[in-house]
Scaffold this motif. Structure first.
Motif, PDB file in Angstrom:
ATOM      1  N   PHE A  87       0.924  -1.335  -0.054  1.00 56.18           N
ATOM      2  CA  PHE A  87      -0.036   0.006   0.025  1.00 56.18           C
ATOM      3  C   PHE A  87       0.869   1.218  -0.167  1.00 56.18           C
ATOM      4  O   PHE A  87       0.419   2.277  -0.702  1.00 56.18           O
ATOM      5  N   MET A  88       1.895   1.266   0.670  1.00 55.89           N
ATOM      6  CA  MET A  88       2.793   2.570   0.942  1.00 55.89           C
ATOM      7  C   MET A  88       3.482   2.874  -0.408  1.00 55.89           C
ATOM      8  O   MET A  88       3.643   3.854  -0.963  1.00 55.89           O
ATOM      9  N   VAL A  89       3.795   1.498  -1.259  1.00 52.44           N
ATOM     10  CA  VAL A  89       4.607   1.804  -2.489  1.00 52.44           C
ATOM     11  C   VAL A  89       3.668   2.494  -3.431  1.00 52.44           C
ATOM     12  O   VAL A  89       4.003   3.197  -4.295  1.00 52.44           O
ATOM     13  N   MET A  90       2.423   1.897  -3.492  1.00 52.48           N
ATOM     14  CA  MET A  90       1.297   2.546  -4.405  1.00 52.48           C
ATOM     15  C   MET A  90       0.946   3.950  -3.745  1.00 52.48           C
ATOM     16  O   MET A  90       0.869   4.627  -4.982  1.00 52.48           O
ATOM     17  N   GLY A 136       2.776   5.043 -12.033  1.00 46.26           N
ATOM     18  CA  GLY A 136       1.793   5.409 -10.966  1.00 46.26           C
ATOM     19  C   GLY A 136       0.252   5.135 -10.955  1.00 46.26           C
ATOM     20  O   GLY A 136      -0.222   4.627 -12.043  1.00 46.26           O
ATOM     21  N   VAL A 137      -0.272   5.095  -9.897  1.00 43.24           N
ATOM     22  CA  VAL A 137      -1.436   4.482  -9.577  1.00 43.24           C
ATOM     23  C   VAL A 137      -2.641   5.191 -10.587  1.00 43.24           C
ATOM     24  O   VAL A 137      -3.664   4.595 -10.861  1.00 43.24           O
ATOM     25  N   THR A 195       3.179   0.445 -10.366  1.00 47.34           N
ATOM     26  CA  THR A 195       4.339   0.750  -9.405  1.00 47.34           C
ATOM     27  C   THR A 195       6.028   0.019  -9.657  1.00 47.34           C
ATOM     28  O   THR A 195       6.653   0.320  -9.155  1.00 47.34           O
ATOM     29  N   GLY A 196       5.956  -0.494 -10.993  1.00 44.97           N
ATOM     30  CA  GLY A 196       7.093  -1.323 -11.346  1.00 44.97           C
ATOM     31  C   GLY A 196       7.453  -2.268 -10.718  1.00 44.97           C
ATOM     32  O   GLY A 196       6.827  -2.753 -10.015  1.00 44.97           O
ATOM     33  N   ILE A 197       8.492  -2.609 -10.748  1.00 47.02           N
ATOM     34  CA  ILE A 197       9.415  -3.803 -10.235  1.00 47.02           C
ATOM     35  C   ILE A 197       9.101  -3.859  -8.853  1.00 47.02           C
ATOM     36  O   ILE A 197       9.240  -5.011  -8.234  1.00 47.02           O
TER      37      ILE A 197
END
Length: 437
Positions: free
Chosen positions: A81-84, A320-321, A358-360
């Motif tokens: 969630f934080m990476v999103m 990005g989301v 969010t990529g890799i």
């Protein structure tokens, strides 16, 4: 007396904390009601999920329970969630991004809440019971709507003239009416993919027990019929694997042979589903098909093709989301995938969807969740079936885009990742000293 017993049985399904902790009593009962309403649409269970989140957060501050390092795997979902959320920093469509982040809040909150809730297996397994009840109710609601729609179609085409034209019209009306009993038309409440996921998970729990009662046999029959009518090819694939694993684990040779015969008979029935048979026909003529008349199979392949092309252009951080879907839709237009562009399809694969968003980094976190889940659930074939159901579902659908999928995964996966799985036979009692359970 019989009515009193029935009422007592119904009330017995709900949670009652042994230490009269009203917070956890309402927390679990809100989850039970939410799971009951989950197959009936997303608007009905949402208030109960919100209540359970609010009370779960209150319980965190009131709980004396210490952080258990064995359950730190649950923090992978909040990390995801934080990476999103961080991907909003390079997102142009902020409104779309915030909308998805808001829907995904349960990925942050429920795993943390379950770190401070010491449940027992019998309490958590009631989630499956309430989900089953909701599925049975939704089946009959969908069946009623299908009958009603079919009657309207047939009534508008009935001709009482005894002629070849009249017979053909009646047959056509009957055939058109039957369309409402298969596929998307049979699921008027929520997406068939989510319903199929719920059914398969409930089946994985019920099929490990003997069909020793008429009620249990009828329930399993209804669930199989529901799956057949929903006509989800991904669900059929999962069901095929489930059946083979269950047959393989039967020790009695005569029972194994009997189940193998039943399996092949069932396979013939499922493969003759009109939607599945139509799939075979269109796959054969895949290369010669005009794209404007595309099928869901071809559009999905082209969706994955467009997604992979975009991922190659931005593999590390994604788009990005907020921008992922918009850029994917523009890619459809650029590649000439008109059908996908007009319907604004997402990636139809959560792993590709995550790479776009969010990529890799996000992808590795999501994969880590399922690697740990596979390691935790390799203890028995029944638990491994649950892993397969969840994993394959993410391959064919972007489950963490809609609230139905997000909230379901944010509750079920943390409970499965815990040191003692909710599917194990060992019960974790709620009597530990100095712990609020």
């Amino acid at each position: 007396m019989r009515l009193d017993k029935k009422i007592a049985q119904v009330l017995g399904m709900f949670y009652k904390d042994e230490r009269d902790n009203w917070i956890l009593t309402i927390f679990w009962n809100s989850l039970y009601i939410a799971f009951l309403l989950l197959p009936l649409g997303i608007n009905l269970p949402t208030p109960f999920f919100i209540i359970s989140i609010a009370l779960g957060c209150i319980n965190i501050f009131r709980s004396e329970k210490r952080f258990i390092s064995d359950n730190k795997a649950l923090l992978l979902l909040p990390l995801y969630f934080m990476v999103m959320s961080l991907s909003l920093m390079y997102t142009d469509h902020m409104y779309d991004g915030f909308d998805l982040i808001q829907r995904s809040l349960s990925l942050l909150l429920f795993p943390i809440i379950f770190l401070f809730v010491k449940e027992d297996a019998s309490t958590v397994k009631k989630l499956f019971d309430f989900l089953l009840l909701g599925l049975i109710i939704s089946f009959f609601i969908n069946f009623f709507f299908a009958v009603y729609s079919a009657m309207i179609v047939s009534k508008g085409s009935v001709i009482f003239e005894i002629s070849l034209e009249g017979v053909n019209s009646c047959i056509k009306a009957f055939t058109n009416g039957l369309n409402y009993f298969v596929g998307d038309e049979f699921s008027t409440l929520i997406n068939p993919s989510y319903l199929s996921l719920y059914i398969l998970l409930v089946l994985s729990y019920y099929l490990k027990k003997k069909l020793d009662s008429t009620l249990r046999t009828v329930i399993v029959f209804i669930l199989f019929l529901y799956l057949f009518l929903l006509a989800s090819r991904a669900a059929y694939l999962i069901l095929l694997i489930m059946s083979l694993l269950l047959i393989f684990n039967i020790s009695d040779k005569s029972k194994k042979n009997m189940m193998a015969i039943m399996f092949f008979l069932g396979l013939l029935v499922f493969l003759n589903n009109p939607r599945v048979f139509d799939f075979y026909t269109k796959v054969k003529s895949y290369n010669s098909m005009v794209y404007d008349n595309s099928t869901s199979e071809k559009s999905r392949i082209l969706t994955w093709d467009a997604s992979i092309k975009l991922i190659r252009e931005a593999p590390f951080f994604g788009y990005g989301v907020g921008d992922a879907n918009n850029i994917l839709i523009q890619k459809y237009k650029e590649l000439g995938y008109t059908y996908n562009y007009e319907n604004k399809y997402n990636a139809h694969n959560q792993f590709l969807q995550t790479l776009l968003q969010t990529g890799i980094v996000g992808f590795l976190i999501l994969v880590s969740v399922f690697v740990l889940l596979a390691l935790r659930m390799k203890r028995s074939s029944n638990e491994f079936l649950v892993f397969l159901i969840l994993f394959i579902s993410l391959i064919f659908e972007s489950m963490l885009v809609r609230f139905n999928g997000i909230v379901f995964f944010s509750i079920v996966i943390p409970l499965l990742l815990k040191k003692r799985s909710i599917l194990s036979s060992r019960i974790i009692r709620n009597t530990t000293t100095k712990n609020i359970s």
